[in-house]
Design a protein around this motif. Structure first.
Motif, PDB file in Angstrom:
ATOM      1  N   GLN A   1       0.836  -1.206   0.000  1.00  0.00           N
ATOM      2  CA  GLN A   1       0.000   0.000   0.000  1.00  0.00           C
ATOM      3  C   GLN A   1       0.869   1.253   0.000  1.00  0.00           C
ATOM      4  O   GLN A   1       0.715   2.135   0.844  1.00  0.00           O
ATOM      5  CB  GLN A   1      -0.935  -0.015   1.204  1.00  0.00           C
ATOM      6  CG  GLN A   1      -1.901  -1.193   1.178  1.00  0.00           C
ATOM      7  CD  GLN A   1      -2.974  -1.087   2.244  1.00  0.00           C
ATOM      8  OE1 GLN A   1      -2.700  -0.823   3.399  1.00  0.00           O
ATOM      9  NE2 GLN A   1      -4.221  -1.281   1.853  1.00  0.00           N
ATOM     10  N   VAL A   2       1.765   1.297  -0.958  1.00  0.00           N
ATOM     11  CA  VAL A   2       2.776   2.364  -1.003  1.00  0.00           C
ATOM     12  C   VAL A   2       2.130   3.748  -1.062  1.00  0.00           C
ATOM     13  O   VAL A   2       2.506   4.656  -0.307  1.00  0.00           O
ATOM     14  CB  VAL A   2       3.717   2.173  -2.225  1.00  0.00           C
ATOM     15  CG1 VAL A   2       4.788   3.263  -2.261  1.00  0.00           C
ATOM     16  CG2 VAL A   2       4.363   0.794  -2.193  1.00  0.00           C
ATOM     17  N   GLU A   3       1.157   3.913  -1.926  1.00  0.00           N
ATOM     18  CA  GLU A   3       0.552   5.237  -2.109  1.00  0.00           C
ATOM     19  C   GLU A   3      -0.195   5.707  -0.868  1.00  0.00           C
ATOM     20  O   GLU A   3      -0.103   6.855  -0.479  1.00  0.00           O
ATOM     21  CB  GLU A   3      -0.365   5.258  -3.347  1.00  0.00           C
ATOM     22  CG  GLU A   3       0.401   5.395  -4.659  1.00  0.00           C
ATOM     23  CD  GLU A   3       1.594   6.355  -4.584  1.00  0.00           C
ATOM     24  OE1 GLU A   3       1.379   7.546  -4.241  1.00  0.00           O
ATOM     25  OE2 GLU A   3       2.734   5.945  -4.844  1.00  0.00           O
ATOM     26  N   LEU A   4      -0.939   4.792  -0.259  1.00  0.00           N
ATOM     27  CA  LEU A   4      -1.670   5.153   0.962  1.00  0.00           C
ATOM     28  C   LEU A   4      -0.695   5.528   2.081  1.00  0.00           C
ATOM     29  O   LEU A   4      -0.884   6.537   2.781  1.00  0.00           O
ATOM     30  CB  LEU A   4      -2.556   3.986   1.409  1.00  0.00           C
ATOM     31  CG  LEU A   4      -3.327   4.195   2.718  1.00  0.00           C
ATOM     32  CD1 LEU A   4      -4.302   5.362   2.599  1.00  0.00           C
ATOM     33  CD2 LEU A   4      -4.054   2.910   3.117  1.00  0.00           C
ATOM     34  N   CYS A   5       0.340   4.710   2.225  1.00  0.00           N
ATOM     35  CA  CYS A   5       1.355   4.961   3.253  1.00  0.00           C
ATOM     36  C   CYS A   5       2.014   6.327   3.032  1.00  0.00           C
ATOM     37  O   CYS A   5       2.183   7.123   3.966  1.00  0.00           O
ATOM     38  CB  CYS A   5       2.389   3.840   3.216  1.00  0.00           C
ATOM     39  SG  CYS A   5       3.567   3.895   4.569  1.00  0.00           S
ATOM     40  N   ARG A   6       2.356   6.616   1.790  1.00  0.00           N
ATOM     41  CA  ARG A   6       2.990   7.909   1.459  1.00  0.00           C
ATOM     42  C   ARG A   6       2.036   9.080   1.695  1.00  0.00           C
ATOM     43  O   ARG A   6       2.424  10.128   2.181  1.00  0.00           O
ATOM     44  CB  ARG A   6       3.489   7.891   0.014  1.00  0.00           C
ATOM     45  CG  ARG A   6       4.070   9.226  -0.453  1.00  0.00           C
ATOM     46  CD  ARG A   6       4.859   9.096  -1.733  1.00  0.00           C
ATOM     47  NE  ARG A   6       6.152   8.502  -1.502  1.00  0.00           N
ATOM     48  CZ  ARG A   6       6.595   7.398  -2.099  1.00  0.00           C
ATOM     49  NH1 ARG A   6       5.830   6.760  -2.975  1.00  0.00           N
ATOM     50  NH2 ARG A   6       7.795   6.926  -1.832  1.00  0.00           N
ATOM     51  N   LYS A   7       0.781   8.876   1.311  1.00  0.00           N
ATOM     52  CA  LYS A   7      -0.231   9.923   1.465  1.00  0.00           C
ATOM     53  C   LYS A   7      -0.345  10.351   2.924  1.00  0.00           C
ATOM     54  O   LYS A   7      -0.446  11.527   3.240  1.00  0.00           O
ATOM     55  CB  LYS A   7      -1.580   9.394   0.961  1.00  0.00           C
ATOM     56  CG  LYS A   7      -2.483  10.451   0.379  1.00  0.00           C
ATOM     57  CD  LYS A   7      -3.653   9.802  -0.340  1.00  0.00           C
ATOM     58  CE  LYS A   7      -4.767  10.770  -0.652  1.00  0.00           C
ATOM     59  NZ  LYS A   7      -4.374  11.970  -1.353  1.00  0.00           N
ATOM     60  N   ILE A   8      -0.323   9.360   3.836  1.00  0.00           N
ATOM     61  CA  ILE A   8      -0.452   9.656   5.266  1.00  0.00           C
ATOM     62  C   ILE A   8       0.872  10.162   5.853  1.00  0.00           C
ATOM     63  O   ILE A   8       0.919  11.240   6.456  1.00  0.00           O
ATOM     64  CB  ILE A   8      -0.937   8.392   6.024  1.00  0.00           C
ATOM     65  CG1 ILE A   8      -2.346   8.019   5.549  1.00  0.00           C
ATOM     66  CG2 ILE A   8      -0.916   8.620   7.532  1.00  0.00           C
ATOM     67  CD1 ILE A   8      -2.827   6.651   6.004  1.00  0.00           C
ATOM     68  N   ASN A   9       1.947   9.383   5.680  1.00  0.00           N
ATOM     69  CA  ASN A   9       3.198   9.686   6.379  1.00  0.00           C
ATOM     70  C   ASN A   9       3.977  10.862   5.792  1.00  0.00           C
ATOM     71  O   ASN A   9       4.602  11.615   6.536  1.00  0.00           O
ATOM     72  CB  ASN A   9       4.093   8.446   6.415  1.00  0.00           C
ATOM     73  CG  ASN A   9       3.528   7.362   7.301  1.00  0.00           C
ATOM     74  OD1 ASN A   9       2.600   7.602   8.072  1.00  0.00           O
ATOM     75  ND2 ASN A   9       4.061   6.163   7.192  1.00  0.00           N
ATOM     76  N   ALA A  10       3.936  11.009   4.479  1.00  0.00           N
ATOM     77  CA  ALA A  10       4.711  12.095   3.851  1.00  0.00           C
ATOM     78  C   ALA A  10       3.822  13.298   3.552  1.00  0.00           C
ATOM     79  O   ALA A  10       4.047  14.398   4.065  1.00  0.00           O
ATOM     80  CB  ALA A  10       5.378  11.579   2.580  1.00  0.00           C
TER      81      ALA A  10
END
Length: 280
Positions: free
Chosen positions: A70-79
């Motif tokens: 879930q790279v995009e979701l993870c990036r959306k939240i964390n970055a």
């Protein structure tokens, strides 16, 4: 002080809110329902409306293995979520505290990581937390980046709860012994974070409970203190593959805390004892 705390349903956010209240600060707690950090407009609205002097940003996507898919979701939240907050803090000229992780490093070697060491994450979660760090550094001067590791608290899931649950159905367990770090009790950490937000001693810091162990040694101590009769076998990470690569070396240099007048966290064994008294 009036302080906005994100991720209040999580282990750390919960304890930070309690610590702020103890000290007479006004904590304004938000989770995804009140302020979805991926929604820049909402972040702007909520932080402005709350009229705070600081933000302690505990919210994060922390499912390390799931993040690999879930790279995009993870990036959306964390970055991106972190960047949204940093931008508003800059516009309002208020302090921001960002909770990061030992996973921003590659986990090689045996030397403790220093706060200003080069960052080379080895999994998606670590990469997105690193991108969050970069966003904070890009927009702000008044920031604290606090890297933590091996977290446990009363709220939510953690290694201790997993081990205790497994002990109900297993009398023998295999636990990795080639990953070294320091457990971190969110109750103790919350005290330090509030100590820090009350100052202007900005920068990157490492904060974990004192002392080192492997996950194997941690498990052995959990069962010893909890009085559970479980045989624990030390195994290598290769025998226990996970989707996301884990760092072997999570030793963190915390000397910057004492250099800046902050009290280090108690020994992890002591933290574990106090924690078990609450949950058992």
């Amino acid at each position: 002080m009036r302080i906005l705390v994100t991720g209040v349903k999580g282990q750390l956010g919960h304890d930070v809110m309690n610590e702020l209240a103890k000290r007479g600060h006004t904590g304004i707690g938000v989770d995804v329902e009140e302020m979805d950090i991926t929604d820049a407009k909402k972040v702007n609205e909520v932080i402005r409306a709350s009229e705070v002097e600081a933000v302690i940003h505990c919210a994060a996507y922390t499912a390390v293995d799931a993040a690999e898919d879930q790279v995009e979701l993870c990036r959306k939240i964390n970055a991106e979520g972190t960047e949204n907050i940093a931008k508003v803090c800059k516009e309002l000229d208020i302090k921001m505290m960002y909770i990061s992780t030992d996973y921003v490093f590659d986990g090689e070697g045996t030397r403790p990581w220093e706060p200003d060491d080069e960052r080379h994450p080895l999994n998606v979660y670590g990469l997105t937390k690193y991108e969050g760090e970069l966003a904070v550094e890009k927009y702000l001067d008044k920031f604290f980046t606090i890297r933590i590791a091996w977290v446990f608290g009363v709220n939510g899931k953690n290694f201790i709860k997993t081990m205790l649950k497994l002990s109900e159905t297993h009398d023998e367990l295999n636990v990795v012994d080639d990953q070294i770090g320091s457990p971190t009790y969110t109750y103790d950490l919350a005290v330090l974070l509030v100590d820090m937000i009350e100052t202007e001693k900005y920068g990157r810091y490492h904060a974990t409970n004192e002392g080192l162990c492997s996950w194997y040694e941690f498990a052995c101590e959990i069962f010893r203190q909890a009085g559970r009769d479980v045989k624990v076998n030390p195994v290598s990470s290769d025998e226990f593959p996970t989707k996301a690569k884990r760092p072997h070396n999570s030793r963190m240099d915390k000397s910057k805390l004492t250099e800046n007048g902050f009290t280090p966290l108690p020994a992890w064994q002591d933290a574990l004892k106090r924690y078990l008294e609450i949950i058992l």
